[in-house]
Scaffold this motif. Structure first.
Motif, PDB file in Angstrom:
ATOM      1  N   HIS A   1      55.048  64.118   6.877  1.00  0.00           N
ATOM      2  CA  HIS A   1      55.942  63.996   8.040  1.00  0.00           C
ATOM      3  C   HIS A   1      56.251  65.397   8.574  1.00  0.00           C
ATOM      4  O   HIS A   1      56.791  66.229   7.852  1.00  0.00           O
ATOM      5  CB  HIS A   1      57.220  63.262   7.590  1.00  0.00           C
ATOM      6  CG  HIS A   1      58.259  63.124   8.675  1.00  0.00           C
ATOM      7  ND1 HIS A   1      59.500  62.609   8.421  1.00  0.00           N
ATOM      8  CD2 HIS A   1      58.242  63.426  10.000  1.00  0.00           C
ATOM      9  CE1 HIS A   1      60.218  62.603   9.537  1.00  0.00           C
ATOM     10  NE2 HIS A   1      59.475  63.112  10.516  1.00  0.00           N
TER      11      HIS A   1
ATOM     12  N   GLN B   1      41.761  69.696  20.601  1.00  0.00           N
ATOM     13  CA  GLN B   1      40.911  69.164  19.528  1.00  0.00           C
ATOM     14  C   GLN B   1      39.631  68.482  20.007  1.00  0.00           C
ATOM     15  O   GLN B   1      38.618  68.506  19.301  1.00  0.00           O
ATOM     16  CB  GLN B   1      41.678  68.101  18.720  1.00  0.00           C
ATOM     17  CG  GLN B   1      42.930  68.589  18.033  1.00  0.00           C
ATOM     18  CD  GLN B   1      43.683  67.459  17.351  1.00  0.00           C
ATOM     19  OE1 GLN B   1      43.208  66.330  17.290  1.00  0.00           O
ATOM     20  NE2 GLN B   1      44.862  67.760  16.847  1.00  0.00           N
TER      21      GLN B   1
ATOM     22  N   VAL C   1      46.725  67.008  12.842  1.00  0.00           N
ATOM     23  CA  VAL C   1      48.066  67.334  13.316  1.00  0.00           C
ATOM     24  C   VAL C   1      48.012  68.784  13.798  1.00  0.00           C
ATOM     25  O   VAL C   1      47.729  69.685  13.026  1.00  0.00           O
ATOM     26  CB  VAL C   1      49.112  67.210  12.176  1.00  0.00           C
ATOM     27  CG1 VAL C   1      50.504  67.515  12.709  1.00  0.00           C
ATOM     28  CG2 VAL C   1      49.063  65.824  11.541  1.00  0.00           C
TER      29      VAL C   1
ATOM     30  N   ASN D   1      46.950  69.400  22.168  1.00  0.00           N
ATOM     31  CA  ASN D   1      46.268  69.287  20.875  1.00  0.00           C
ATOM     32  C   ASN D   1      45.139  70.290  20.707  1.00  0.00           C
ATOM     33  O   ASN D   1      44.954  70.869  19.647  1.00  0.00           O
ATOM     34  CB  ASN D   1      45.691  67.883  20.703  1.00  0.00           C
ATOM     35  CG  ASN D   1      46.742  66.904  20.243  1.00  0.00           C
ATOM     36  OD1 ASN D   1      47.456  67.166  19.295  1.00  0.00           O
ATOM     37  ND2 ASN D   1      46.843  65.787  20.931  1.00  0.00           N
TER      38      ASN D   1
ATOM     39  N   VAL E   1      55.816  63.531  13.697  1.00  0.00           N
ATOM     40  CA  VAL E   1      54.501  62.930  13.477  1.00  0.00           C
ATOM     41  C   VAL E   1      54.366  62.550  12.006  1.00  0.00           C
ATOM     42  O   VAL E   1      54.702  63.332  11.121  1.00  0.00           O
ATOM     43  CB  VAL E   1      53.379  63.939  13.822  1.00  0.00           C
ATOM     44  CG1 VAL E   1      52.012  63.312  13.607  1.00  0.00           C
ATOM     45  CG2 VAL E   1      53.522  64.419  15.248  1.00  0.00           C
ATOM     46  N   HIS E   2      53.861  61.336  11.767  1.00  0.00           N
ATOM     47  CA  HIS E   2      53.609  60.874  10.397  1.00  0.00           C
ATOM     48  C   HIS E   2      52.114  60.701  10.217  1.00  0.00           C
ATOM     49  O   HIS E   2      51.480  59.939  10.943  1.00  0.00           O
ATOM     50  CB  HIS E   2      54.326  59.546  10.152  1.00  0.00           C
ATOM     51  CG  HIS E   2      55.800  59.618  10.413  1.00  0.00           C
ATOM     52  ND1 HIS E   2      56.721  59.769   9.416  1.00  0.00           N
ATOM     53  CD2 HIS E   2      56.505  59.608  11.578  1.00  0.00           C
ATOM     54  CE1 HIS E   2      57.936  59.828   9.948  1.00  0.00           C
ATOM     55  NE2 HIS E   2      57.827  59.739  11.272  1.00  0.00           N
ATOM     56  N   ALA E   3      51.556  61.410   9.251  1.00  0.00           N
ATOM     57  CA  ALA E   3      50.127  61.287   8.967  1.00  0.00           C
ATOM     58  C   ALA E   3      49.944  60.251   7.866  1.00  0.00           C
ATOM     59  O   ALA E   3      50.802  60.114   6.995  1.00  0.00           O
ATOM     60  CB  ALA E   3      49.566  62.629   8.538  1.00  0.00           C
ATOM     61  N   PRO E   4      48.841  59.508   7.903  1.00  0.00           N
ATOM     62  CA  PRO E   4      48.622  58.483   6.877  1.00  0.00           C
ATOM     63  C   PRO E   4      48.466  59.126   5.499  1.00  0.00           C
ATOM     64  O   PRO E   4      47.929  60.229   5.377  1.00  0.00           O
ATOM     65  CB  PRO E   4      47.330  57.797   7.313  1.00  0.00           C
ATOM     66  CG  PRO E   4      46.675  58.724   8.268  1.00  0.00           C
ATOM     67  CD  PRO E   4      47.749  59.565   8.881  1.00  0.00           C
TER      68      PRO E   4
ATOM     69  N   ASN F   1      45.890  56.909  13.960  1.00  0.00           N
ATOM     70  CA  ASN F   1      46.692  56.777  12.750  1.00  0.00           C
ATOM     71  C   ASN F   1      47.749  57.862  12.563  1.00  0.00           C
ATOM     72  O   ASN F   1      48.389  57.919  11.542  1.00  0.00           O
ATOM     73  CB  ASN F   1      45.798  56.637  11.515  1.00  0.00           C
ATOM     74  CG  ASN F   1      44.803  57.768  11.419  1.00  0.00           C
ATOM     75  OD1 ASN F   1      44.975  58.787  12.075  1.00  0.00           O
ATOM     76  ND2 ASN F   1      43.787  57.596  10.619  1.00  0.00           N
ATOM     77  N   LEU F   2      47.913  58.720  13.564  1.00  0.00           N
ATOM     78  CA  LEU F   2      49.071  59.610  13.509  1.00  0.00           C
ATOM     79  C   LEU F   2      50.190  58.883  14.239  1.00  0.00           C
ATOM     80  O   LEU F   2      50.063  58.565  15.423  1.00  0.00           O
ATOM     81  CB  LEU F   2      48.783  60.940  14.203  1.00  0.00           C
ATOM     82  CG  LEU F   2      47.719  61.839  13.572  1.00  0.00           C
ATOM     83  CD1 LEU F   2      47.562  63.108  14.387  1.00  0.00           C
ATOM     84  CD2 LEU F   2      48.055  62.167  12.130  1.00  0.00           C
ATOM     85  N   GLU F   3      51.243  58.612  13.518  1.00  0.00           N
ATOM     86  CA  GLU F   3      52.300  57.831  14.124  1.00  0.00           C
ATOM     87  C   GLU F   3      53.411  58.770  14.599  1.00  0.00           C
ATOM     88  O   GLU F   3      53.876  59.624  13.841  1.00  0.00           O
ATOM     89  CB  GLU F   3      52.842  56.847  13.076  1.00  0.00           C
ATOM     90  CG  GLU F   3      53.883  55.916  13.617  1.00  0.00           C
ATOM     91  CD  GLU F   3      54.859  55.506  12.520  1.00  0.00           C
ATOM     92  OE1 GLU F   3      56.031  55.284  12.860  1.00  0.00           O
ATOM     93  OE2 GLU F   3      54.443  55.457  11.331  1.00  0.00           O
ATOM     94  N   VAL F   4      53.799  58.609  15.861  1.00  0.00           N
ATOM     95  CA  VAL F   4      54.908  59.409  16.381  1.00  0.00           C
ATOM     96  C   VAL F   4      56.161  58.561  16.344  1.00  0.00           C
ATOM     97  O   VAL F   4      56.227  57.506  16.972  1.00  0.00           O
ATOM     98  CB  VAL F   4      54.617  59.891  17.818  1.00  0.00           C
ATOM     99  CG1 VAL F   4      55.844  60.575  18.409  1.00  0.00           C
ATOM    100  CG2 VAL F   4      53.440  60.854  17.824  1.00  0.00           C
ATOM    101  N   SER F   5      57.153  58.999  15.565  1.00  0.00           N
ATOM    102  CA  SER F   5      58.339  58.146  15.401  1.00  0.00           C
ATOM    103  C   SER F   5      59.450  58.508  16.372  1.00  0.00           C
ATOM    104  O   SER F   5      60.344  57.715  16.610  1.00  0.00           O
ATOM    105  CB  SER F   5      58.858  58.242  13.970  1.00  0.00           C
ATOM    106  OG  SER F   5      59.217  59.574  13.668  1.00  0.00           O
ATOM    107  N   LYS F   6      59.376  59.717  16.934  1.00  0.00           N
ATOM    108  CA  LYS F   6      60.539  60.146  17.714  1.00  0.00           C
ATOM    109  C   LYS F   6      60.178  61.308  18.629  1.00  0.00           C
ATOM    110  O   LYS F   6      59.436  62.203  18.239  1.00  0.00           O
ATOM    111  CB  LYS F   6      61.627  60.569  16.724  1.00  0.00           C
ATOM    112  CG  LYS F   6      62.945  60.951  17.343  1.00  0.00           C
ATOM    113  CD  LYS F   6      64.015  61.049  16.278  1.00  0.00           C
ATOM    114  CE  LYS F   6      64.283  62.513  15.965  1.00  0.00           C
ATOM    115  NZ  LYS F   6      64.776  62.807  14.663  1.00  0.00           N
TER     116      LYS F   6
END
Ligand SMILES: Cc1cc2nc3c(=O)[nH]c(=O)nc-3n(C[C@H](O)[C@H](O)[C@H](O)COP(=O)(O)OP(=O)(O)OC[C@H]3O[C@@H](n4cnc5c(N)ncnc54)[C@H](O)[C@@H]3O)c2cc1C
Lengths: 312, 248
Positions: A123, B126, A112, B124, A137-140, B214-219
């Motif tokens: 989060h 990266q 992130v 990023n 962003v949500h990290a596992p 696996n980084l989920e972007v919700s918004k």
């Protein structure tokens, strides 16, 4: 057990303020955090790190090959310690941006970048598109979180702590295929751009390196750091480390004064978090006025000498 | 020596980015797309190294759907010898991108990989570092000067404290900064010529890479707007205003 590790940044003599900012981010994540100081003869720096409020412990890895900030050597030491931590944070400075993705890849996780707020232990929010969009962003939760902390978004934690310092020997040999040659420091004696409360900045309109002198003089009068637009750096009016913006430094001073800077999005993204933005530009339609708290449509070559006079 | 250059298709840097009203992303409909400006600089540098006789072949690689062929063709028109599109419909995250580049490296055996220091969409910064780690080769990031000398390369890096010089052995991954060079303009005949240059399409799963996004972007949200400011008439008023607000 969930614990956060912060990678300290320093120049061999002083801890960089970015470390205390990472500490604020770690505090927001809400679990205990340790600080890792890597370098050679870094006892004094470890003391500074131990004073950061909230630090549970300071780990020092002292080795000659860690004296210079080569990512390859530093990453290997962090990976050796990673098992004990759920989160590993570094600053969004060039040191952290160079180092942290290497750590993430070695641990097999995504990173992130540029955490600006913490909404939960996994989060975060961060800017993308030069700050023109913010994403959640949500990290596992089942793997290590490796992240950089957007230092302009965080206030430095206080320094009245007294964490215990533990010293370890280096785990990895020095890389043979990457060699440090040297650093040519740019800015000199003025306040560090990324932590200065006031910054005076100028752009292409300065027209020469000689003219930039008046910007330095004004900055010195009010104890400000000096920044510049990319155009001014590209033209050779000032050194590269003064560049503010998407690809330069992202800063958040209380006061930012921009002389002869048009206000391209790539520049604005570097100053969005400033307390008060002042713009002096002779073009009333310059986009910089859209974000300025105080604007003055005028010729900077008149305004700067007048300001110097009124402020001395 | 072969040089591999990564090219990302991004919204052009001149476009004003707008977040969609349903928070699902940014507006891309009818928006101008370009090569990420940093990647263009990476390619320019690769071409100069080849033109100086220090490399034989420059290969441009992009990960994406067929639309990224447009940017690969631009790269070919600039002077790259051939192009590889790793075909995927997914929006890949840097770790997967780095793993994919590694597969391409295993096939092509380049002596140098040049990437942009960041892409101006995700910001990023990266992929180059991750790739160097996975490949177990040196990394040199944010590079604004390069000097090739036989088996190694001396680079100047733009860091917060100034200009840092390091030396890395080849093969290496280098991420480039803006002041490294100024990319050439593409001429019309080159665009015509580029149409006949080879562009290979490889499916992502053919390379044996499973996306790990696996980084989920919700918004997506628009950034906060600053309150409207004031205009002052002259320097005296400006200084008074600064003093009243306790800023100087
Ligand atoms: C990928 C990418 C990344 C970039 N990253 C950055 C970055 O990190 N930082 C950055 O700054 N830029 C960055 N840029 C460049 C950016 O797009 C602009 O080109 C740059 O910021 C312009 O600099 P400027 O405002 O000094 O020059 P200009 O846009 O030329 O503006 C000069 C201004 O000075 C004013 N002026 C002229 N004479 C006077 C006078 N006598 N008195 C008062 N005003 C005067 C003019 O009205 C004008 O508004 C990036 C660009 C790209 C493509």
């Amino acid at each position: 057990m969930s614990k956060t590790l912060i990678i300290a940044e320093h120049d061999g003599s002083n801890l960089n303020p970015s470390t205390a900012k990472c500490a604020s981010c770690a505090a927001a994540i809400g679990q205990d955090f340790d600080i890792l100081v890597m370098g050679s003869s870094v006892n004094a720096i470890a003391e500074q790190a131990a004073a950061i409020d909230g630090a549970a412990g300071v780990t020092v890895v002292d080795a000659e090959n860690l004296a210079n900030p080569l990512a390859v050597n530093h990453a290997a030491e962090v990976v050796a310690l990673a098992e004990s931590y759920s989160h590993i944070l570094g600053p969004s400075t060039t040191y952290g941006r160079d180092l942290m993705p290497r750590i993430a890849a070695l641990l097999g996780v995504n990173q992130v970048s540029d955490i600006s707020t913490v909404e939960g232990s996994h989060h975060f929010t961060r800017p993308i598109y030069a700050g023109n969009a913010i994403v959640d962003v949500h990290a596992p939760e089942n793997v290590t979180v490796v992240a950089t902390v957007r230092v302009a978004s965080w206030k430095a934690a206080g320094n009245s702590g007294s964490a215990a310092i533990e010293t370890r020997s280096a785990s990895a040999p020095a890389s043979a295929n990457t060699r440090y040659v040297g650093l040519e420091a740019g800015g000199g004696e003025r306040p560090d751009l990324q932590s200065a409360p006031r910054v005076v900045s100028a752009g292409r309109a300065m027209a020469s390196e000689e003219n930039f002198e008046m910007v330095y003089e004004l900055a010195d009068l009010i104890g400000a750091g000096v920044g510049a637009s990319r155009a001014a750096v590209d033209a050779g009016y000032c050194p590269n480390d003064m560049q503010v913006g998407q690809t330069g430094k992202i800063i958040a001073p209380d006061l930012y004064i921009a002389f002869g800077i048009s206000g391209a999005i790539q520049h604005i993204t570097g100053i969005k978090d400033a307390g008060t933005i002042v713009a002096v530009n002779k073009d009333a339609d310059a986009p910089i006025f859209e974000v300025a708290d105080i604007g003055l449509v005028a010729d900077l070559f008149t305004v700067i000498p007048e300001m110097k006079q009124l402020l001395s | 020596m072969k040089i591999l250059v990564g090219i990302k298709r991004v919204i052009d840097y001149n476009v004003r980015i707008r977040v969609k009203s349903d928070a699902s992303g940014v507006e891309t409909d009818g928006v101008k797309m370009s090569i990420n400006p940093f990647d263009e600089i990476a390619l320019e540098e690769a071409l100069r190294i080849r033109e100086a006789g220090l490399a034989e072949e420059v290969i441009v690689v992009s990960l994406g759907g067929n639309e990224c062929q447009q940017q690969l063709r631009t790269g070919l028109a600039m002077g790259a010898d051939r192009a590889i599109q790793v075909d995927t419909a997914e929006d890949l995250q840097p770790l997967t991108i780095a793993r994919t580049f590694l597969k391409v490296i295993e096939k092509e055996q380049p002596g140098l990989v040049l990437l942009g220091k960041q892409a101006i969409d995700g910001d990023n910064s990266q992929t180059a570092q991750m790739l160097a780690a996975l490949w177990d080769r040196p990394q040199a990031t944010f590079v604004s000067q390069m000097n090739m000398s036989g088996e190694s390369v001396t680079v100047v890096r733009e860091v917060d404290a100034g200009l840092e010089t390091i030396e890395v052995d080849l093969p290496a991954v280098i991420s480039v900064d803006l002041r490294l060079n100024e990319p050439r303009f593409v001429k019309l005949p080159d665009i015509m010529k580029a149409k006949r240059k080879p562009l290979e399409v490889i499916a992502l799963d053919e390379l044996g890479v499973a996306p790990e996004n696996n980084l989920e972007v919700s918004k997506y949200s628009p950034p906060p707007v600053r309150a409207k400011g004031i205009l002052v008439e002259d320097t005296a008023q400006l200084v008074t205003e600064l003093k009243t607000r306790g800023l100087v």
